[in-house]
Design an enzyme around this catalytic site. Sequence first.
Site, PDB file in Angstrom:
ATOM      1  N   ASN A   9      67.958 -17.367  61.614  1.00  0.00           N
ATOM      2  CA  ASN A   9      67.682 -15.926  61.923  1.00  0.00           C
ATOM      3  C   ASN A   9      66.110 -15.981  61.649  1.00  0.00           C
ATOM      4  O   ASN A   9      65.707 -15.838  60.392  1.00  0.00           O
ATOM      5  CB  ASN A   9      68.634 -15.324  60.916  1.00  0.00           C
ATOM      6  CG  ASN A   9      67.877 -13.907  60.915  1.00  0.00           C
ATOM      7  OD1 ASN A   9      67.286 -13.284  61.869  1.00  0.00           O
ATOM      8  ND2 ASN A   9      68.524 -12.970  59.834  1.00  0.00           N
ATOM      9  N   TRP A  10      65.430 -15.709  62.736  1.00  0.00           N
ATOM     10  CA  TRP A  10      63.934 -15.820  62.554  1.00  0.00           C
ATOM     11  C   TRP A  10      63.292 -14.486  61.907  1.00  0.00           C
ATOM     12  O   TRP A  10      62.280 -14.348  61.495  1.00  0.00           O
ATOM     13  CB  TRP A  10      63.137 -16.287  63.952  1.00  0.00           C
ATOM     14  CG  TRP A  10      63.210 -17.541  64.298  1.00  0.00           C
ATOM     15  CD1 TRP A  10      64.181 -18.684  63.834  1.00  0.00           C
ATOM     16  CD2 TRP A  10      62.916 -18.229  65.493  1.00  0.00           C
ATOM     17  NE1 TRP A  10      64.098 -19.517  64.507  1.00  0.00           N
ATOM     18  CE2 TRP A  10      63.108 -19.423  65.710  1.00  0.00           C
ATOM     19  CE3 TRP A  10      61.920 -17.848  66.527  1.00  0.00           C
ATOM     20  CZ2 TRP A  10      62.803 -20.296  66.649  1.00  0.00           C
ATOM     21  CZ3 TRP A  10      61.404 -18.729  67.647  1.00  0.00           C
ATOM     22  CH2 TRP A  10      61.923 -19.841  67.679  1.00  0.00           C
ATOM     23  N   HIS A  95      73.777  -7.661  58.927  1.00  0.00           N
ATOM     24  CA  HIS A  95      72.872  -8.303  58.255  1.00  0.00           C
ATOM     25  C   HIS A  95      72.298  -7.449  57.129  1.00  0.00           C
ATOM     26  O   HIS A  95      72.427  -6.106  57.226  1.00  0.00           O
ATOM     27  CB  HIS A  95      71.562  -8.823  58.793  1.00  0.00           C
ATOM     28  CG  HIS A  95      71.060  -9.582  58.242  1.00  0.00           C
ATOM     29  ND1 HIS A  95      69.853  -9.399  57.221  1.00  0.00           N
ATOM     30  CD2 HIS A  95      70.999 -11.089  57.914  1.00  0.00           C
ATOM     31  CE1 HIS A  95      69.497 -10.427  56.465  1.00  0.00           C
ATOM     32  NE2 HIS A  95      69.983 -11.408  57.169  1.00  0.00           N
ATOM     33  N   GLY A 233      67.525 -18.263  57.041  1.00  0.00           N
ATOM     34  CA  GLY A 233      66.592 -17.447  57.431  1.00  0.00           C
ATOM     35  C   GLY A 233      65.171 -18.066  57.163  1.00  0.00           C
ATOM     36  O   GLY A 233      64.721 -19.071  58.098  1.00  0.00           O
ATOM     37  N   GLY A 234      64.443 -18.053  56.168  1.00  0.00           N
ATOM     38  CA  GLY A 234      63.059 -18.743  55.945  1.00  0.00           C
ATOM     39  C   GLY A 234      63.067 -20.141  56.331  1.00  0.00           C
ATOM     40  O   GLY A 234      62.226 -20.512  57.015  1.00  0.00           O
TER      41      GLY A 234
HETATM   42  C1  PEP Z   1      69.161 -14.576  56.210  1.00  0.00           C
HETATM   43  O1  PEP Z   1      68.239 -14.030  56.582  1.00  0.00           O
HETATM   44  O2  PEP Z   1      70.387 -14.415  56.937  1.00  0.00           O
HETATM   45  C2  PEP Z   1      68.850 -15.602  55.079  1.00  0.00           C
HETATM   46  C3  PEP Z   1      69.900 -16.100  54.648  1.00  0.00           C
HETATM   47  O3  PEP Z   1      67.747 -15.693  54.767  1.00  0.00           O
HETATM   48  P1  PEP Z   1      67.171 -16.928  53.648  1.00  0.00           P
HETATM   49  O4  PEP Z   1      67.644 -18.194  54.184  1.00  0.00           O
HETATM   50  O5  PEP Z   1      65.624 -16.862  53.767  1.00  0.00           O
HETATM   51  O6  PEP Z   1      67.667 -16.651  52.395  1.00  0.00           O
END
Ligand code: PEP
Length: 255
Positions: A9-10, A95, A233-234
């Site tokens: 998930n960008w 989300h 995400g990150g």
């Molecule tokens: C997300 O955006 O769904 C997520 C899990 O972000 P992160 O991996 O950055 O915690």
Amino acid sequence: MRKQIIAGNWKMNTTYKEGLELLHTLKSNLEPITETEIVICPPFTHLDAAKNIVNNTEIKIGAQNCYEEESGAYTGEISCKMLQSIHCDYVIIGHSERRTYLRETNAQFNKKIKLAYAHNLIPIYCIGETLSERETNQTYTVLETQLREGLSEIALETNPIVIAYEPVWAIGTGKVATPDQAQDAHQFIRNTLKTLYSEAIAQTIQIQYGGSVKPENSTSLLNLPDIDGALIGGASLDPLAFTTIIKEALTLQRS
Ligand code: PEP
């Protein structure tokens, strides 16, 4: 046996040029991998070009959201029909950033999931508790409500879905759930799906973990019996980290 599914998930990151460059890098790293399902969810502006880049590969493209109505006077929104028209494969629904910042509700997510099916998109339905809900022992109640309301009148016998368990306190914070916390929540989600549907359906649904997944912690999570992948995400913006996590998932799947 359930396949691992890893989704990136960008969020609201990358310009058009940066995003397509990142996707080209990921494509060359990931194209040979076919046993693990891979979904990339860039911003809306990149989706059409992204779909063309991964054409003829096993890499799938997902949107990060959709609107809850079919069409009409909803300035700025994107419909499932529009996503279908560019051959998008998946759509993230529910989300926590949309629950928190946009105040979206389970009833809205339920409408979005129904529209996703009407337009041949597979929903990745995100659920998860906040820190205060966990600390006041409400985790199970929250997860059960998010599942029951979000999936109301939805026949999973005929429609595919991916559930992403994302504890809100772990998203973007660097604080990852322990393997025990994650397995416990995933087992609860699977048992709830069994109650809402059937054992057979609960056993086929892929449940991803999301929340600060990195190469350093992914193996211990992906190895757990009820975890079938990750929503990232990150780390999905770092081609080396994302590729490493997918290769770890692949190794686990083969073992
Ligand atoms: C997300 O955006 O769904 C997520 C899990 O972000 P992160 O991996 O950055 O915690």
